[in-house]
Design an enzyme around this catalytic site. Structure first.
Site, PDB file in Angstrom:
ATOM      1  N   LYS A 101       0.803  -1.216   0.000  1.00 11.13           N
ATOM      2  CA  LYS A 101       0.000   0.000   0.000  1.00 11.13           C
ATOM      3  C   LYS A 101       0.843   1.275   0.000  1.00 11.13           C
ATOM      4  O   LYS A 101       0.648   2.158  -0.844  1.00 11.13           O
ATOM      5  CB  LYS A 101      -0.886  -0.058   1.253  1.00 11.13           C
ATOM      6  CG  LYS A 101      -1.549   1.203   1.660  1.00 11.13           C
ATOM      7  CD  LYS A 101      -2.393   0.927   2.884  1.00 11.13           C
ATOM      8  CE  LYS A 101      -1.568   0.751   4.142  1.00 11.13           C
ATOM      9  NZ  LYS A 101      -1.324   2.041   4.833  1.00 11.13           N
ATOM     10  N   ASP A 148      -4.054   8.273   2.611  1.00 10.16           N
ATOM     11  CA  ASP A 148      -3.661   6.967   3.129  1.00 10.16           C
ATOM     12  C   ASP A 148      -4.652   6.550   4.214  1.00 10.16           C
ATOM     13  O   ASP A 148      -5.293   7.393   4.835  1.00 10.16           O
ATOM     14  CB  ASP A 148      -2.242   7.092   3.713  1.00 10.16           C
ATOM     15  CG  ASP A 148      -1.616   5.736   3.965  1.00 10.16           C
ATOM     16  OD1 ASP A 148      -2.167   4.720   3.492  1.00 10.16           O
ATOM     17  OD2 ASP A 148      -0.561   5.691   4.630  1.00 10.16           O
ATOM     18  N   GLU A 149      -4.778   5.262   4.470  1.00  7.35           N
ATOM     19  CA  GLU A 149      -5.655   4.754   5.548  1.00  7.35           C
ATOM     20  C   GLU A 149      -7.035   5.391   5.469  1.00  7.35           C
ATOM     21  O   GLU A 149      -7.584   5.842   6.477  1.00  7.35           O
ATOM     22  CB  GLU A 149      -5.040   5.048   6.927  1.00  7.35           C
ATOM     23  CG  GLU A 149      -3.616   4.570   7.110  1.00  7.35           C
ATOM     24  CD  GLU A 149      -3.522   3.089   7.457  1.00  7.35           C
ATOM     25  OE1 GLU A 149      -4.530   2.368   7.301  1.00  7.35           O
ATOM     26  OE2 GLU A 149      -2.436   2.645   7.851  1.00  7.35           O
TER      27      GLU A 149
END
Length: 722
Positions: free
Chosen positions: A40, A224-225
């Site tokens: 990722k 992100d996340e």
DNA sequence: CGCATTCGACAATGG
DNA sequence: GTCGAATGCG
């Protein structure tokens, strides 16, 4: 141009088909469903590098959002290594860090003083307590924690007190407190974490020119996340993207473990709808874990509803079985772990490559005890962080007063630290004056006032004034200013006199001076304010000093994003993992299951699961059932290491009642022993936690999963071993 | 006022 | 078992 092409080639080398597709996605929005260990972070950073090196974006057009400072730093470092660009021109940081940056630039539009300070959760809590005291609100009927939750929760939903309404008087009072709290913060020139976000969102909504500027500027927004975003963060992203911009979001709905603090997994579906994304890009190839570990993780997470759907796979082979150990007690569980770690170490495994994970911090104590006895080096993540330490917060409070004397929190923290004869009574008087005249405590203190302590208060005022004068005029460096504050405030003398813990605290104060010395402000003129901001936003590492090879101990939450060769997931018991506070409803339980999913997928090679039949909790013994999450794993992947554990086999054995005479002293009564799982026709499954009587007259105390603790008489109760 | 002791609640996380 | 608030004494 040729070198450009070559650079791109090396950027993209080694990516699999899905990763490549994500990295080179055209300039439109995308949702990348990135499973654990699927690369990722690499995809995210490579995409930014690719956008820059192909000239599709310039550094100033990039907005990169992460959840932790660590992730933000990592992204910047990796990027700097990939492409020769000015990393500083990009806006890469946490939501809070970016909003802070925005508010510092536009503090006037936001109605904030240019030296505004940030309250961390502890500061916020004391501000709330102080407010409630001044309004004479009972902290029994309104626990400050609940008030804090109410305020933060509403801010994270984008709702101010004035748009809230309630039918019941209780909620009405909460709304009133919310409004009063915001007013208090405004007076004092401070903002809490949620306020950073809400305020910058509101400025963007209200100010068309500013909004247009940033919408035009940030052509590429990368997150992100994404599964951890809350409603306000989503709205903020949407606002910045505008009609033209694109959002490239990376996340994993199966690793959403922060719903309890407002994260909305639903944002992933909203993103698909709102940004017209036909289908998410799935990264399912896992480069971390052996096959059995992934199979177990997939089987576990299957039990959750409403997933976007994803199956991790690997071409690395099955690997080892998952090891399961059921201990008699928490202490025995700890010594099992210690023994296994030692054995692995003898086989050449690295201590630092092994981690013991647990659900709650309190569990670390027993482990620590065993590790100390075994003389095994270990490192615990979590607990008090550097900028949260008492002595550091004291010193920072003085510095905050230098930057902004109207910060009442800071005044209250240090007005009598070290003790200078200004007691509770005097403080009460100051508070009364500030309330009556609508001024800050500082202003009340400056006004002097009568009473025996007036002289002492004016001494304090003079102290702060002189600190301010000297740090402003004398051209002190930041470190010199911090050092001056530590000495002149009397903090150093106070800790020098403290023989018990003074030494450590002095060392931390010196560390603070070091931190100030190596701090690099963007604007040297604002060094102090920037330093204080950094202290609030980056409370410091969770004491992760590098050095000796050491076993890693941490909560499952803290382990997210990390990986280890061998992982021990401990305390797999009902009530602990899943945690009792989350077991009541399906949503809570599903989050616990995702937490377990995160725990399992941290392991590369070897995975241990362990539980105990008895555990000290809240200072007393409990006899928990084994976690349902263990039962949800495919049996053929598990290898039991404990004699007693042999879970399913043992059940069969118990099904035929023991012929031997029951003996209380042997921990067995009526054929049952303490800690054993049983089933009752009406109450369901439970665990024997106590017993009394003997022979034909036996009573058992049983903790039923659904019905709580009950005493049952074996002569009447229909019990079967479960 | 300042310090020490006791009592009682609490125990998930991070910006 | 720890932390913070409350209490009591010098």
């Amino acid at each position: 141009m040729e070198s450009n092409v070559a650079a791109q080639g090396s950027l993209l080398a080694g990516l699999n088909t899905e990763q490549l597709s994500a990295v080179t996605w055209p300039n439109k929005s995308a949702l990348v469903l990135a499973g654990a260990g699927s690369g990722k972070t690499r995809v995210l950073t490579t995409r930014i590098a690719w956008l820059l090196s192909t000239g599709q974006a310039n550094p100033a057009g990039i907005l990169g959002v992460t959840f932790t400072n660590k992730a933000a730093r990592e992204m910047q470092t990796r990027l700097a290594a990939m492409v020769p660009v000015n990393v500083r021109a990009m806006w890469i940081g946490t939501f809070h860090g970016l909003c802070n940056r925005f508010l510092r630039l536009h503090h006037r539009d936001a109605g904030l003083p240019n030296t505004f300070q940030i309250l961390d959760s502890a500061d916020q809590m004391s501000a709330i307590k102080r407010l409630m005291k001044s309004l004479d609100v009972s902290d029994e009927r309104f626990p400050p924690k609940a008030v804090q939750g109410f305020i933060s929760g509403n801010k994270e939903n984008g709702q101010r007190a004035d748009v809230l309404s309630a039918g019941d008087p209780y909620t009405r009072k909460l709304i009133e407190l919310y409004a009063a709290y915001d007013a208090q913060c405004r007076r004092e020139g401070v903002v809490d974490f949620a306020e950073l976000l809400l305020r910058s969102y509101e400025v963007l909504v209200a100010n068309q020119a500013l909004r247009a500027h940033y919408q035009a500027r940030f052509s590429h927004i990368l997150v992100d996340e994404f599964q951890d975003t809350n409603r306000l963060q989503y709205a903020w992203l949407k606002l910045l993207a505008g009609d033209m911009g694109s959002v490239f979001a990376v996340g994993d709905d199966d690793q959403s473990i922060y719903a309890f603090r407002g994260a909305e997994v639903g944002n992933m579906r909203s993103l698909l709808n709102d940004f017209a994304i036909a289908e998410p890009i799935r990264l399912e190839q896992n480069y971390r874990s052996a096959g059995n570990i992934l199979t177990a993780a997939n089987a576990l997470i299957e039990n959750n509803d409403g997933r976007l759907g994803k199956n991790l796979w690997t071409d690395a082979g099955e690997g080892e079985p998952i090891r399961l150990y059921e201990a008699y007690s928490d202490g025995e569980e700890a010594s099992f772990i210690v023994d296994e770690v030692k054995a692995l170490q003898r086989d050449g495994w690295n201590l630092a490559g092994m981690a013991v994970l647990y659900r709650s911090n309190a569990q670390s104590r027993v482990l620590e005890h065993a590790l100390v006895n075994a003389n095994l080096p270990y490192r615990i993540y979590g607990g008090l962080r550097f900028f949260e330490r008492q002595e550091v917060k004291h010193a920072l409070a003085y510095l905050r007063l230098v930057a902004n004397p109207d910060d009442d929190n800071a005044v209250l923290r240090v007005i009598n630290v070290p003790a200078r004869g200004i007691g509770a009574r005097t403080v009460e008087n100051l508070l009364a004056v500030s309330r009556e005249q609508g001024v800050s405590l500082w202003q009340a203190a400056c006004a002097g006032g009568a009473g025996r302590s007036a002289g002492k208060v004016s001494d304090f005022v003079a102290l702060i004034e002189s600190l301010r004068a000297r740090s402003e005029n004398a051209e002190l460096t930041l470190a010199e200013a911090v050092s001056l504050v530590v000495d002149a405030s009397g903090l150093r003398a106070m800790y020098e006199a403290d023989r018990k813990e003074g030494e450590e605290r002095l060392a931390n104060l010196d560390e603070l001076i070091n931190a100030a010395a190596s701090f690099m402000p963007d604007d040297p003129q604002a060094a102090l304010v920037e330093f204080l901001t950094a202290a609030a936003l980056e409370a410091g590492e969770h004491q992760a000093e590098a050095g000796e090879d050491a076993l890693q101990l941490m909560t499952v939450h803290a382990a997210k994003g990390l990986e280890f060769s061998a992982v021990f997931v401990s305390g797999l018991e009902e009530g602990l993992f899943p945690h009792e506070n989350s077991m009541a409803d399906r949503k809570g339980l599903e989050e616990e299951r995702r937490l377990m999913y995160v725990a399992i997928t941290r392991a590369r090679q070897r995975l241990y699961l362990s539980c105990a039949q008895s555990r000290m909790l809240h200072g007393r013994s409990s006899y928990p059932l084994r976690s349902r999450f263990v039962e949800e794993l495919p049996e053929d992947l598990l290898k039991s290491l404990s004699v007693k554990a042999a879970p399913r086999a043992e059940r069969a054995a118990w099904a035929a009642p023991a012929a031997s005479k029951p003996q209380r002293s042997a921990g067995s009564a009526g054929g049952y022993r303490i800690g054993q799982s049983v089933e009752h026709a009406k109450f369901g499954v439970g665990v024997v936690i106590d017993a009394e009587g003997a022979d034909d007259d036996v009573r058992l105390q049983i903790n039923f999963a659904e019905h709580g603790i009950k005493w049952l008489d074996l002569r009447y109760a229909k019990l079967t071993p479960a």
